[in-house]
Design a protein around this motif. Structure first.
Motif, PDB file in Angstrom:
ATOM      1  N   HIS A  45       0.664  -0.882  -0.015  1.00  0.00           N
ATOM      2  CA  HIS A  45       0.148  -0.524  -0.492  1.00  0.00           C
ATOM      3  C   HIS A  45       0.603   1.137   0.168  1.00  0.00           C
ATOM      4  CE1 HIS A  45       0.820  -0.289   4.560  1.00  0.00           C
ATOM      5  NE2 HIS A  45       0.612   1.006   4.274  1.00  0.00           N
ATOM      6  N   SER A  77      -8.435   3.135  -3.327  1.00  0.00           N
ATOM      7  CA  SER A  77      -8.350   3.148  -1.493  1.00  0.00           C
ATOM      8  C   SER A  77      -8.923   1.493  -1.562  1.00  0.00           C
ATOM      9  CB  SER A  77      -8.726   3.753  -0.835  1.00  0.00           C
ATOM     10  OG  SER A  77      -9.186   3.823   0.781  1.00  0.00           O
ATOM     11  N   GLY A  89      -1.192   6.943   1.192  1.00  0.00           N
ATOM     12  CA  GLY A  89      -2.544   8.122   0.695  1.00  0.00           C
ATOM     13  C   GLY A  89      -2.606   7.467  -0.688  1.00  0.00           C
ATOM     14  N   ARG A 102     -10.429  -1.444   1.976  1.00  0.00           N
ATOM     15  CA  ARG A 102      -9.865  -1.456   3.247  1.00  0.00           C
ATOM     16  C   ARG A 102     -10.170  -3.281   3.900  1.00  0.00           C
ATOM     17  NH1 ARG A 102     -14.507   1.708   5.160  1.00  0.00           N
ATOM     18  NH2 ARG A 102     -13.357   3.280   5.048  1.00  0.00           N
ATOM     19  N   ALA A 138      -3.819   3.737  -1.012  1.00  0.00           N
ATOM     20  CA  ALA A 138      -3.839   3.404  -0.015  1.00  0.00           C
ATOM     21  C   ALA A 138      -4.843   2.307   0.857  1.00  0.00           C
ATOM     22  CB  ALA A 138      -4.639   5.051  -0.003  1.00  0.00           C
ATOM     23  N   SER A 139      -4.013   2.001   1.691  1.00  0.00           N
ATOM     24  CA  SER A 139      -5.149   0.893   2.295  1.00  0.00           C
ATOM     25  C   SER A 139      -5.021   0.812   4.118  1.00  0.00           C
ATOM     26  CB  SER A 139      -4.186  -0.311   1.873  1.00  0.00           C
ATOM     27  OG  SER A 139      -4.139  -0.612   0.633  1.00  0.00           O
ATOM     28  N   THR A 140      -5.981   0.160   5.047  1.00  0.00           N
ATOM     29  CA  THR A 140      -6.358   0.245   5.877  1.00  0.00           C
ATOM     30  C   THR A 140      -6.028  -1.322   6.181  1.00  0.00           C
ATOM     31  OG1 THR A 140      -7.533   2.183   6.514  1.00  0.00           O
ATOM     32  CG2 THR A 140      -7.426   0.929   7.937  1.00  0.00           C
TER      33      THR A 140
END
Length: 162
Positions: free
Chosen positions: A51, A109, A54, A111, A137-139
């Motif tokens: 990732h 992104s 941002g 998740r 971008a990753s969570t």
């Protein structure tokens, strides 16, 4: 705090992004003209293979929000283990994106929900292959369980396109 990034030749063509980002690109593909999503990578001691810190989306006309996709095939069969469920979950994400004429390179992104901290290395290795070098971008969150306790992974996505 919101920062407005004025459109410039650099932002339209995939060059360095003004306003705090180093503009450092990690893949040749990220520098192609017309690129809508560019990773934001402030200087730091390490790079993640999975990732970016941002993502800047410039010039998109469409956004696609993909609900959590799990390791269950369209016919209803579930993957037998984490690797198989991860592959199926990403295939399901791609299937939803295709409905919007988008693909994995358009993902800004992700998740991700896993049901075990110990699963992170296996997930990361499998997801790396699914993303083909793209680093949105990753969570990643570890949760006790998903809606069905046999599920091991869930992937949500936001993608942008013209």
């Amino acid at each position: 705090m919101t920062h407005h990034v004025p459109e410039t030749e650099a932002t339209r063509t995939g060059g360095p992004v003004p306003g705090g980002s180093s503009g450092r690109m990690t893949r040749d593909d990220d520098e192609r003209p017309g690129r809508l999503i560019r990773p934001l990578e402030p200087a730091r001691d390490f790079d993640s293979p999975l990732h970016s810190q941002g993502a800047l989306v410039v010039g998109a006309d469409r956004l696609a929000f993909v609900s959590g996709q799990v390791g269950v095939r369209p016919g209803g069969s579930m993957g037998a283990d984490l690797t198989e469920q991860t592959l199926i979950a990403f295939e399901n994400v791609e299937r939803v994106l295709a409905e919007a004429d988008l693909g994995m390179p358009d993902v800004a992104s992700l998740r991700i929900y896993l049901t075990s901290h110990d699963a992170i290395p296996e997930f990361t290795e499998t997801a790396r292959g699914c993303l083909c070098g793209h680093r949105p971008a990753s969570t990643l969150l570890v949760v006790e369980h998903l809606a069905n306790t046999a599920l091991l992974v869930q992937v949500e996505a936001i993608a942008a396109g013209r």
